[in-house]
Design a protein around this motif. Sequence first.
Motif, PDB file in Angstrom:
ATOM      1  N   GLU A   1       0.651  -1.015  -0.331  1.00 51.20           N
ATOM      2  CA  GLU A   1       0.526   0.083  -0.328  1.00 51.20           C
ATOM      3  C   GLU A   1       0.744   1.344  -0.096  1.00 51.20           C
ATOM      4  O   GLU A   1       0.017   1.914  -0.469  1.00 51.20           O
ATOM      5  CB  GLU A   1      -0.972   0.255   1.322  1.00 51.20           C
ATOM      6  N   LYS A   2       2.079   1.401   0.968  1.00 48.83           N
ATOM      7  CA  LYS A   2       2.761   2.440   0.423  1.00 48.83           C
ATOM      8  C   LYS A   2       3.593   2.694  -0.726  1.00 48.83           C
ATOM      9  O   LYS A   2       4.082   3.461  -0.652  1.00 48.83           O
ATOM     10  CB  LYS A   2       4.011   2.135   1.494  1.00 48.83           C
TER      11      LYS A   2
ATOM     12  N   ASN B   1      -3.455   7.001  -8.693  1.00 49.51           N
ATOM     13  CA  ASN B   1      -4.428   6.379  -8.709  1.00 49.51           C
ATOM     14  C   ASN B   1      -4.309   6.029  -7.377  1.00 49.51           C
ATOM     15  O   ASN B   1      -5.489   5.635  -6.359  1.00 49.51           O
ATOM     16  CB  ASN B   1      -4.757   5.518  -9.953  1.00 49.51           C
ATOM     17  N   SER B   2      -3.449   5.143  -6.887  1.00 48.26           N
ATOM     18  CA  SER B   2      -3.365   4.245  -5.882  1.00 48.26           C
ATOM     19  C   SER B   2      -3.452   5.559  -4.477  1.00 48.26           C
ATOM     20  O   SER B   2      -4.327   5.000  -3.294  1.00 48.26           O
ATOM     21  CB  SER B   2      -2.502   2.962  -5.988  1.00 48.26           C
ATOM     22  N   GLY B   3      -2.956   6.020  -5.053  1.00 48.24           N
ATOM     23  CA  GLY B   3      -3.021   6.868  -3.787  1.00 48.24           C
ATOM     24  C   GLY B   3      -3.479   7.694  -3.434  1.00 48.24           C
ATOM     25  O   GLY B   3      -4.119   8.163  -2.133  1.00 48.24           O
TER      26      GLY B   3
ATOM     27  N   LEU C   1      -5.970   7.686   0.182  1.00 47.85           N
ATOM     28  CA  LEU C   1      -6.582   9.115   1.058  1.00 47.85           C
ATOM     29  C   LEU C   1      -7.872   8.624   0.707  1.00 47.85           C
ATOM     30  O   LEU C   1      -8.361   9.100   1.998  1.00 47.85           O
ATOM     31  CB  LEU C   1      -5.983  10.199   0.309  1.00 47.85           C
ATOM     32  N   LEU C   2      -9.128   8.181   0.176  1.00 48.68           N
ATOM     33  CA  LEU C   2     -10.675   7.817   0.531  1.00 48.68           C
ATOM     34  C   LEU C   2     -10.698   6.972   1.245  1.00 48.68           C
ATOM     35  O   LEU C   2     -11.820   7.362   2.008  1.00 48.68           O
ATOM     36  CB  LEU C   2     -10.953   8.030  -1.011  1.00 48.68           C
ATOM     37  N   LYS C   3      -9.654   5.630   1.083  1.00 52.88           N
ATOM     38  CA  LYS C   3      -9.714   4.762   2.170  1.00 52.88           C
ATOM     39  C   LYS C   3      -9.655   5.278   3.786  1.00 52.88           C
ATOM     40  O   LYS C   3     -10.038   4.639   4.889  1.00 52.88           O
ATOM     41  CB  LYS C   3      -9.059   3.667   2.045  1.00 52.88           C
TER      42      LYS C   3
END
Length: 112
Positions: free
Chosen positions: A69-70, A75-77, A81-83
Amino acid sequence: MLTLYIISNCDTCRKARNALDDKGIPFKTYDLRKDGLSAPLLEHILHRVPLVEAINKRSKTWRELSDEEKDFDANSGRELLLKHPTLLKRPLLEVDDETMLVGYQDGDYDKL
């Protein structure tokens, strides 16, 4: 009017609110935990703050993420943040349509 994006139990956010109050500067608050972080609001913030600067890598939430995740991209960033809205550096003070101040240290709001 200025908008201060906070998490209510954050000590630094409390200091920022007190600094604005002490200077008599009117502002409204938006609690990212209570009010939520929507995709449009995140894009609004990221228009003013680069993604790399917006993620708080010193937070407890960051430390609890997996190594996978880090290792984020644009896009995954955003998804991260939304999660986990608590990953967003705070406080964020929206000064105008283009300017958002990230974090707070004594004296940061003196020029306001």
